[in-house]
Scaffold this motif. Structure first.
Motif, PDB file in Angstrom:
ATOM      1  N   LYS A  98       0.811  -1.233   0.000  1.00 44.89           N
ATOM      2  CA  LYS A  98       0.000   0.000   0.000  1.00 44.89           C
ATOM      3  C   LYS A  98       0.840   1.277   0.000  1.00 44.89           C
ATOM      4  O   LYS A  98       0.435   2.275  -0.588  1.00 44.89           O
ATOM      5  CB  LYS A  98      -0.965  -0.006   1.196  1.00 44.89           C
ATOM      6  CG  LYS A  98      -2.071  -1.037   1.006  1.00 44.89           C
ATOM      7  CD  LYS A  98      -3.082  -1.056   2.137  1.00 44.89           C
ATOM      8  CE  LYS A  98      -4.185  -2.050   1.792  1.00 44.89           C
ATOM      9  NZ  LYS A  98      -5.161  -2.217   2.868  1.00 44.89           N
ATOM     10  N   ILE A  99       2.020   1.249   0.650  1.00 50.65           N
ATOM     11  CA  ILE A  99       2.836   2.478   0.691  1.00 50.65           C
ATOM     12  C   ILE A  99       3.294   2.861  -0.724  1.00 50.65           C
ATOM     13  O   ILE A  99       3.100   4.006  -1.147  1.00 50.65           O
ATOM     14  CB  ILE A  99       4.001   2.355   1.700  1.00 50.65           C
ATOM     15  CG1 ILE A  99       3.443   2.349   3.142  1.00 50.65           C
ATOM     16  CG2 ILE A  99       5.015   3.487   1.525  1.00 50.65           C
ATOM     17  CD1 ILE A  99       4.457   1.999   4.228  1.00 50.65           C
ATOM     18  N   LEU A 101       1.924   2.151  -3.563  1.00 47.28           N
ATOM     19  CA  LEU A 101       0.749   2.530  -4.370  1.00 47.28           C
ATOM     20  C   LEU A 101       0.310   3.970  -4.106  1.00 47.28           C
ATOM     21  O   LEU A 101      -0.209   4.640  -4.995  1.00 47.28           O
ATOM     22  CB  LEU A 101      -0.413   1.559  -4.107  1.00 47.28           C
ATOM     23  CG  LEU A 101      -0.327   0.215  -4.845  1.00 47.28           C
ATOM     24  CD1 LEU A 101      -1.345  -0.773  -4.281  1.00 47.28           C
ATOM     25  CD2 LEU A 101      -0.535   0.390  -6.353  1.00 47.28           C
ATOM     26  N   LYS A 102       0.537   4.458  -2.884  1.00 49.96           N
ATOM     27  CA  LYS A 102       0.215   5.868  -2.574  1.00 49.96           C
ATOM     28  C   LYS A 102       0.967   6.821  -3.490  1.00 49.96           C
ATOM     29  O   LYS A 102       0.543   7.926  -3.761  1.00 49.96           O
ATOM     30  CB  LYS A 102       0.616   6.188  -1.121  1.00 49.96           C
ATOM     31  CG  LYS A 102      -0.462   5.861  -0.116  1.00 49.96           C
ATOM     32  CD  LYS A 102       0.034   5.949   1.309  1.00 49.96           C
ATOM     33  CE  LYS A 102       0.568   7.303   1.747  1.00 49.96           C
ATOM     34  NZ  LYS A 102       0.894   7.290   3.190  1.00 49.96           N
ATOM     35  N   TYR A 103       2.164   6.375  -3.943  1.00 49.15           N
ATOM     36  CA  TYR A 103       3.014   7.211  -4.796  1.00 49.15           C
ATOM     37  C   TYR A 103       2.879   6.829  -6.274  1.00 49.15           C
ATOM     38  O   TYR A 103       3.685   7.238  -7.104  1.00 49.15           O
ATOM     39  CB  TYR A 103       4.475   7.081  -4.355  1.00 49.15           C
ATOM     40  CG  TYR A 103       4.689   7.606  -2.947  1.00 49.15           C
ATOM     41  CD1 TYR A 103       5.017   8.944  -2.717  1.00 49.15           C
ATOM     42  CD2 TYR A 103       4.533   6.768  -1.848  1.00 49.15           C
ATOM     43  CE1 TYR A 103       5.194   9.431  -1.424  1.00 49.15           C
ATOM     44  CE2 TYR A 103       4.709   7.247  -0.560  1.00 49.15           C
ATOM     45  CZ  TYR A 103       5.028   8.568  -0.350  1.00 49.15           C
ATOM     46  OH  TYR A 103       5.192   9.057   0.925  1.00 49.15           O
ATOM     47  N   PRO A 276      -5.669   0.622  -4.190  1.00 52.40           N
ATOM     48  CA  PRO A 276      -4.743   1.010  -3.114  1.00 52.40           C
ATOM     49  C   PRO A 276      -5.274   0.713  -1.714  1.00 52.40           C
ATOM     50  O   PRO A 276      -4.521   0.693  -0.749  1.00 52.40           O
ATOM     51  CB  PRO A 276      -4.544   2.513  -3.327  1.00 52.40           C
ATOM     52  CG  PRO A 276      -5.646   2.956  -4.220  1.00 52.40           C
ATOM     53  CD  PRO A 276      -6.107   1.771  -5.002  1.00 52.40           C
ATOM     54  N   ASN A 277      -6.585   0.454  -1.604  1.00 52.75           N
ATOM     55  CA  ASN A 277      -7.165   0.167  -0.290  1.00 52.75           C
ATOM     56  C   ASN A 277      -7.361  -1.325  -0.041  1.00 52.75           C
ATOM     57  O   ASN A 277      -7.646  -1.741   1.073  1.00 52.75           O
ATOM     58  CB  ASN A 277      -8.520   0.868  -0.141  1.00 52.75           C
ATOM     59  CG  ASN A 277      -8.382   2.362  -0.367  1.00 52.75           C
ATOM     60  OD1 ASN A 277      -7.543   2.991   0.256  1.00 52.75           O
ATOM     61  ND2 ASN A 277      -9.160   2.905  -1.284  1.00 52.75           N
ATOM     62  N   THR A 279      -5.376  -4.695  -1.326  1.00 53.35           N
ATOM     63  CA  THR A 279      -4.315  -5.268  -2.158  1.00 53.35           C
ATOM     64  C   THR A 279      -4.281  -6.786  -1.999  1.00 53.35           C
ATOM     65  O   THR A 279      -5.101  -7.375  -1.300  1.00 53.35           O
ATOM     66  CB  THR A 279      -2.947  -4.671  -1.760  1.00 53.35           C
ATOM     67  OG1 THR A 279      -2.697  -4.988  -0.378  1.00 53.35           O
ATOM     68  CG2 THR A 279      -2.904  -3.164  -1.955  1.00 53.35           C
ATOM     69  N   VAL A 421       9.260   7.549  -0.693  1.00 53.91           N
ATOM     70  CA  VAL A 421       8.811   6.187  -0.358  1.00 53.91           C
ATOM     71  C   VAL A 421       9.709   5.595   0.731  1.00 53.91           C
ATOM     72  O   VAL A 421       9.225   4.989   1.690  1.00 53.91           O
ATOM     73  CB  VAL A 421       8.844   5.268  -1.609  1.00 53.91           C
ATOM     74  CG1 VAL A 421       8.491   3.838  -1.246  1.00 53.91           C
ATOM     75  CG2 VAL A 421       7.872   5.765  -2.657  1.00 53.91           C
ATOM     76  N   GLU A 424       8.916   6.844   4.208  1.00 54.58           N
ATOM     77  CA  GLU A 424       7.693   6.264   4.772  1.00 54.58           C
ATOM     78  C   GLU A 424       7.899   4.783   5.135  1.00 54.58           C
ATOM     79  O   GLU A 424       7.390   4.303   6.143  1.00 54.58           O
ATOM     80  CB  GLU A 424       6.535   6.422   3.776  1.00 54.58           C
ATOM     81  CG  GLU A 424       5.217   6.120   4.435  1.00 54.58           C
ATOM     82  CD  GLU A 424       3.990   6.658   3.707  1.00 54.58           C
ATOM     83  OE1 GLU A 424       2.910   6.153   4.021  1.00 54.58           O
ATOM     84  OE2 GLU A 424       4.115   7.548   2.841  1.00 54.58           O
TER      85      GLU A 424
END
Length: 437
Positions: A98-99, A101-103, A276-277, A279, A421, A424
């Motif tokens: 998920k991290i 995918l945020k980017y 993204p929510n 996976t 990335v 995080e």
């Protein structure tokens, strides 16, 4: 006839019951006197172990069964360690996916930033197990299929160069099973293959039957139309993965690609198809994990495995083949991750490459694949550099090297995003990574 003692490291894994059943199904080929489960999470392992104890009692009561969190108990008096650990479990896998995918980056457990994060967690765990094995059973072999296999293999090469560890991956085996189906063969073992690459990053260059007939044209024709889709039902994301092989194959139409190459060649498409929510980790938690654990609990409550839905892990049969090859010096050909040392003649000697090997009592002897083309060589050099930088970052606790590794990954567009990335991921992995400076 000698009977073997085996420790399954990562005893609380949802794959453990399948491996136990596989061993029970193959006692004629690989006799076992003792099966141990070892895990550092007692509560999780207990769910699996209590069910496995019943399975073993019913099917082979003469086998001694032990489940433990104590390293000395787990690693003493054994011939083989079958290792499939997941440091941080599925909760951390979820963040690995998920991290990124945020980017807008590929969120995958072994490729790109997620694979690098998982690698940084896995290195310490695998080294710890090698050390336990060497302390308590110095003649044992570790058959390691803990992911991400490429980073783990490079770490063991650097940190434990003389250890008896073999790194293996089931993805090419799964693809070869599909190839056999395309060809109408009863087993992938009816094919002789030539293949080279890195783990999750390779190409088949030649496939023949036992008589030496070339099977590549028929396979290529099928893959160009359908990918590796053979009409076997699999969930949506796997279905897409097997179909995507036709796009990947177009980049080098004379070869057949490993499915994971899609993450490096078509990262944007992967991101578009990802939620993204929710996976792959969420799918596994809600599907496989729930099903296996509830079935284990049902067996324990019933006191019998009668009518169980648990099945022998067919895809894992290569682990028994590998153990047999070492135990009985069978010289079976198997695809393993080994130090190059000239197997690919125009490539880094120290790279951990995936090539066919002949396996016997002394371990693997890689088969020479000769020179590889510039396209593959360039891709592999970039990817090997990523893997080596990750291991150096772990060894030196170097922020700089990990930033370089992420920047160099084909799935990351630039150094700025790589840094965001990374920062995080560091925050998320505080409990697992060495502190970076």
């Amino acid at each position: 006839m000698k009977k073997f003692s085996v420790t399954i490291a990562g005893g609380g894994s949802t794959y453990t019951p399948g491996i136990v059943l596989l061993m029970l199904d193959n006692l004629d080929k690989f006799p076992v006197r003792q099966i141990k489960l070892y895990d550092n999470d007692e509560a999780r392992q207990k769910i699996v172990a209590d069910a496995c104890e019943i399975l073993i009692k019913e099917r082979a009561p003469e086998i001694e069964f032990v489940a433990t969190t104590d390293p000395e108990t787990g690693f003493s008096d054994i011939d083989f360690v079958m290792a499939h650990i997941r440091v941080g479990k599925y909760e951390m896998r979820e963040l690995d996916e998920k991290i990124p995918l945020k980017y807008g980056l590929v969120g995958q457990e072994t490729c790109g930033p997620g694979g690098i994060a998982y690698g940084m967690r896995s290195i310490g765990g695998v080294i710890e197990m090698v050390d336990y094995m060497e302390k308590y059973s110095p003649n044992a072999w570790m058959l390691n299929y803990s992911n991400p296999a490429a980073i783990v293999a490079e770490a063991t090469r650097r940190l434990r160069p003389n250890s008896k560890i073999l790194n293996i991956c089931d993805m090419p085996i799964g693809i070869e099973a599909r190839m056999a189906k395309i060809l109408g063969l009863s087993s992938r073992k009816e094919m002789n293959i030539r293949y080279y690459g890195l783990n999750h990053f390779g190409w088949w260059t030649d496939i023949r039957d036992q008589e030496g007939n070339d099977l590549m044209p028929q396979l290529i024709e099928h893959v160009q139309e359908n990918g590796y889709d053979v009409g076997i039902h699999s969930d949506g994301s796997w279905q897409r993965t097997f179909q995507a092989a036709k796009d990947t194959q177009a980049l080098d139409p004379k070869t057949l690609p490993n499915t994971y190459l899609k993450y490096y060649f078509f990262p944007n498409q992967e991101v578009e198809h990802s939620d993204p929510n929710y996976t792959r980790a969420n799918m596994v938690i809600d599907g496989r994990e729930k099903n296996v654990f509830s079935e284990c609990n049902r067996i324990v409550e019933a006191g019998t495995s009668e009518g169980t839905t648990l099945k022998a892990g067919d895809h894992a049969s290569y682990i028994i083949d590998l153990a047999r090859a070492i135990a009985y010096n069978t010289h079976e050909r198997m695809l393993l991750i080994v130090e190059n040392k000239g197997a690919i003649s125009n490539f880094d000697e120290t790279a951990m490459v995936e090539v066919p090997c002949v396996v016997g009592a002394n371990g693997p002897e890689p088969l020479t694949q000769g020179e590889i083309p510039r396209f593959q060589k360039g891709l592999m050099e970039q990817q090997v550099a990523v893997e080596k930088l990750v291991v150096e970052a772990w060894m030196e606790q170097s922020y700089q090297k990990l930033w370089q590794a992420l920047t160099l990954s084909r799935t990351v567009p630039n150094a700025e995003v790589a840094k965001q990335v990374l920062d995080e991921l560091i925050e998320a992995n505080k409990a697992y990574w060495p502190e970076l400076h």
